[in-house]
Design an enzyme around this catalytic site. Structure first.
Site, short mmCIF file in Angstrom:
data_model
loop_
_atom_site.label_atom_id
_atom_site.label_comp_id
_atom_site.label_asym_id
_atom_site.label_seq_id
_atom_site.Cartn_x
_atom_site.Cartn_y
_atom_site.Cartn_z
N ARG A 250 -52.64 29.38 32.00
CA ARG A 250 -52.90 27.94 31.10
C ARG A 250 -53.79 26.87 32.18
NH1 ARG A 250 -47.13 26.47 30.35
NH2 ARG A 250 -47.14 27.98 28.30
N GLU A 370 -50.68 31.09 25.21
CA GLU A 370 -50.43 30.55 26.02
C GLU A 370 -49.78 28.97 25.65
OE1 GLU A 370 -51.47 32.01 28.57
OE2 GLU A 370 -52.01 33.88 28.41
#
Lengths: 391, 259
Positions: A250, A370
């Site tokens: 991320r 994510e």
């Protein structure tokens, strides 16, 4: 040239040291030489396995795969450099960045962080060089934002483990040599290092995608996959393991999204300058300039946010909630920029001649994977109110 | 095998290039500079040759402070160390003075087997320094090489010009290479990070025993009197095909002596 670089209006280059600039420049050249000339073709016809392997080897040569990890053939750069690499890769295509993110931040990171010494020695050097490709199986057909309810199960049989279940939306799955698979056990969720040639393992690819077409997306089917006792990642138990991997990936997306937006804006600035409407350049119209100015603001704010998080990460002070703020803002804004750019390119904007709708379509996936935007809003909401509103 | 590769820091052709108003020398300070792209081929060839014979590659440049970036790039690609000749008196040096200084620098580096250079710099573009340097050092010189190998004390090279020749020379030799010889590598991330720790020496004219009056603009054999910007590129001529397009194209090409 200066007037055309939307990221330099704030002089943000000064935030980078020479090494970071050199790494960014190297990735930019890599993308110019090896991605940009082919990406429209990959998108039109979907990426094939040979091309992925070739791309992974080239990326490995550069040191892109697991670049922020130490040892085992990895380059060991700082987090900002990793972010800048993601930015340049995603300026090429989110799918190419996904290949590198999943390999380095999900599959390699899981082994590097939670694996045994033997697992690290066996897998990491080959994955760093791009000879071996990895994927990461957490999400299931019915469990995305709530992975704790996953159905994939690993049961003991003597000292062996036997895995059954299905994973979904797995980047690199079909082309992988190794899959990190998360499964329920009697002791909670554990991670397994699964060689993809193990009997019972298959990874059919998901086609008919309208997004991330320059990336392989697959289903993982585990049908009585028998693994030796040492296939389990010894240092991870519970959801904390996979979630910390996702936090790594991320972080790359926070930078990557800025790259996709920058590429859109670049293409749009050039187009607006060259395109004549009502007898004068499109760029000379006030409404066009207002759009360009607003997009440039958001782009630069996004980059500053990414850099701030990068410096925090290199200081080992980065909180996952801060990464949520970065991902929520930068992907959302990048998608907004891509769509706004499309309006300036008008009909041309819908073709693969220009990158804008390709980026916009890709970013629809990035917005979801994510951690969806909504989940990141809830993470931030919880930080602000102390109330968990997830369920 | 010890290889010196000459690297030059030149203004980036992608940016605006300018001359100093006072003396019409190339502005090297106020502009973005890069390692001359043609020198990347020399660095690559040096690394390949050194790699196969566990040799040493030293990147050598002459220029103002910022030109150390050219060395840094060579180190990131994989060169072992760098030497930067930097001295205010060098400003405006011509090819004769440059070859003089570089010859002294190579002499100070010591016993070398090979000196590799690009075929030209992308700013001056004279291509004369390698030959001058060979003369000063008493080295053999092979220019415009598209393929080369070193075996013991012999350099074998394919020289590309109007005719293609294969020639041999005993080391030490100076070889300038063309952009056909290889595909320069990108610096790897490990290379980029290792470059910081590699040694770079700075030498002044005094370190080389070169007198200031032998170099620089005042000692140059020629000086630029005036500079005019190239006119803006004009819109190309559009030939509309009314059945005679081919004839018109041929006439145009003939008028420019292309055919």
């Amino acid at each position: 040239m200066t007037a055309l670089n939307p990221l330099q209006l704030l002089g943000v280059d000064h935030l980078l040291d020479d090494e970071e600039k050199a790494i960014q420049e190297t990735v930019r050249r890599f993308v110019d030489d090896q991605v940009r000339p082919h990406v429209a073709e990959w998108y039109e016809h979907e990426l094939d396995a040979d091309t992925v392997r070739q791309l992974a080897r080239e990326a490995g040569k550069l040191g892109l795969l697991g670049m922020h990890l130490e040892g085992y053939g990895c380059a060991g750069t700082n987090a900002v450099s990793y972010g800048l690499a993601c930015l340049e890769l995603e300026a090429g295509d989110s799918g190419v960045r996904s290949l590198v993110s999943v390999q380095g931040s999900l599959a390699m990171f899981a082994i590097w962080k939670f694996g045994s010494e033997e697992q690290k020695q066996r897998w990491l050097p080959g994955m760093a060089s791009g000879e071996l490709i990895g994927c990461f199986g957490l999400t299931e057909p019915d469990f995305g934002s709530n992975p704790s309810a996953m159905r994939t199960r690993a049961r003991r049989d003597g000292s062996d483990w036997v895995l059954d279940g299905t994973k979904m939306w797995i980047t690199n799955g079909t082309v992988s040599d190794v899959a990190i698979v998360w499964a329920q056990t009697d002791d909670g969720i554990r991670g397994f290092v699964v060689p993809t040639d193990t009997p019972g393992f298959s990874a059919p690819s998901i086609s008919k995608k309208l997004s991330l077409r320059a990336s392989v997306t697959s289903e993982l089917v585990l049908d009585g996959v028998r693994l030796p006792a040492d296939a389990v990642l010894p240092e991870a138990s519970g959801l904390r393991g996979p979630l910390s991997c996702l936090n790594e990936a991320r972080f790359g997306i926070v930078f990557g999204a800025v790259g996709a937006a920058r590429d859109c804006l670049h293409a749009t600035l050039e187009y607006a300058r060259d395109r004549e409407v009502f007898g004068k350049p499109l760029s000379s119209f006030q409404l066009t300039q207002a759009k360009l100015a607003d997009m440039t603001l958001e782009l630069q704010k996004g980059f500053l946010l990414a850099m701030h998080l990068g410096r925090l990460k290199d200081d080992e002070r980065l909180d996952p909630r801060q990464v949520s703020m970065g991902k929520l803002n930068n992907v959302r804004e990048a998608l907004g920029i891509a769509r706004e750019c499309r309006t300036i390119l008008a009909a041309s904007g819908i073709t693969l001649e220009y990158p804008v709708l390709r980026h916009a379509n890709n970013l629809e996936s990035v917005l979801t994977y994510e951690g969806t935007s909504e989940i990141h809003q809830l993470v931030i909401g919880q930080a602000l109110t102390g109330e968990s509103a997830f369920a | 095998m010890k290889i010196v590769v000459l690297v030059k820091h030149v203004p980036d052709a992608a940016a605006d290039r300018t001359f100093h108003e006072a003396d019409h020398t190339t502005d090297r300070v106020g502009v973005d500079g890069i390692l001359s792209e043609l020198d990347e081929y020399a660095v690559e060839e040096a690394l390949k040759l050194a790699g196969s014979e566990s040799g040493e590659v030293i990147a050598l440049t002459m220029g103002p402070e910022g030109s150390a970036d050219a060395i840094k790039r060579a180190l990131q690609m994989g060169a072992d160390s760098g030497v930067h000749v930097v001295d205010d008196a060098l400003h405006g040096s011509d090819a004769l003075a440059t070859s003089h200084v570089l010859a002294e620098a190579i002499g100070k580096i010591g016993e070398v087997d090979l000196v590799l250079t690009g075929m030209a710099s992308t700013d001056g573009g004279m291509s004369v320094v390698p030959a001058m340097l060979a003369e000063r050092l008493g080295f053999a010189h092979i220019g415009f090489v598209g393929e080369m190998s070193v075996d013991g004390g012999t350099v074998r090279a394919r020289r590309d010009s109007d005719v293609t020749e294969t020639v041999e020379a005993a080391t030490p030799a100076i070889v300038s290479v063309t952009d056909q010889i290889n595909e320069p590598r990108y610096p790897s991330f490990k290379g980029i990070m290792a470059a910081k720790k590699k040694p770079v020496e700075s030498w002044s004219l005094a370190d080389l025993g070169v007198a200031a009056e032998q170099v620089g603009l005042d000692a140059a054999w020629s000086q630029v009197q005036s500079v005019t910007k190239r006119p803006e590129r004009t819109q190309g001529e559009v030939v509309t095909d009314d059945g005679d397009g081919g004839i018109k194209l041929a006439e145009f090409l003939a008028s420019r002596k292309f055919i």
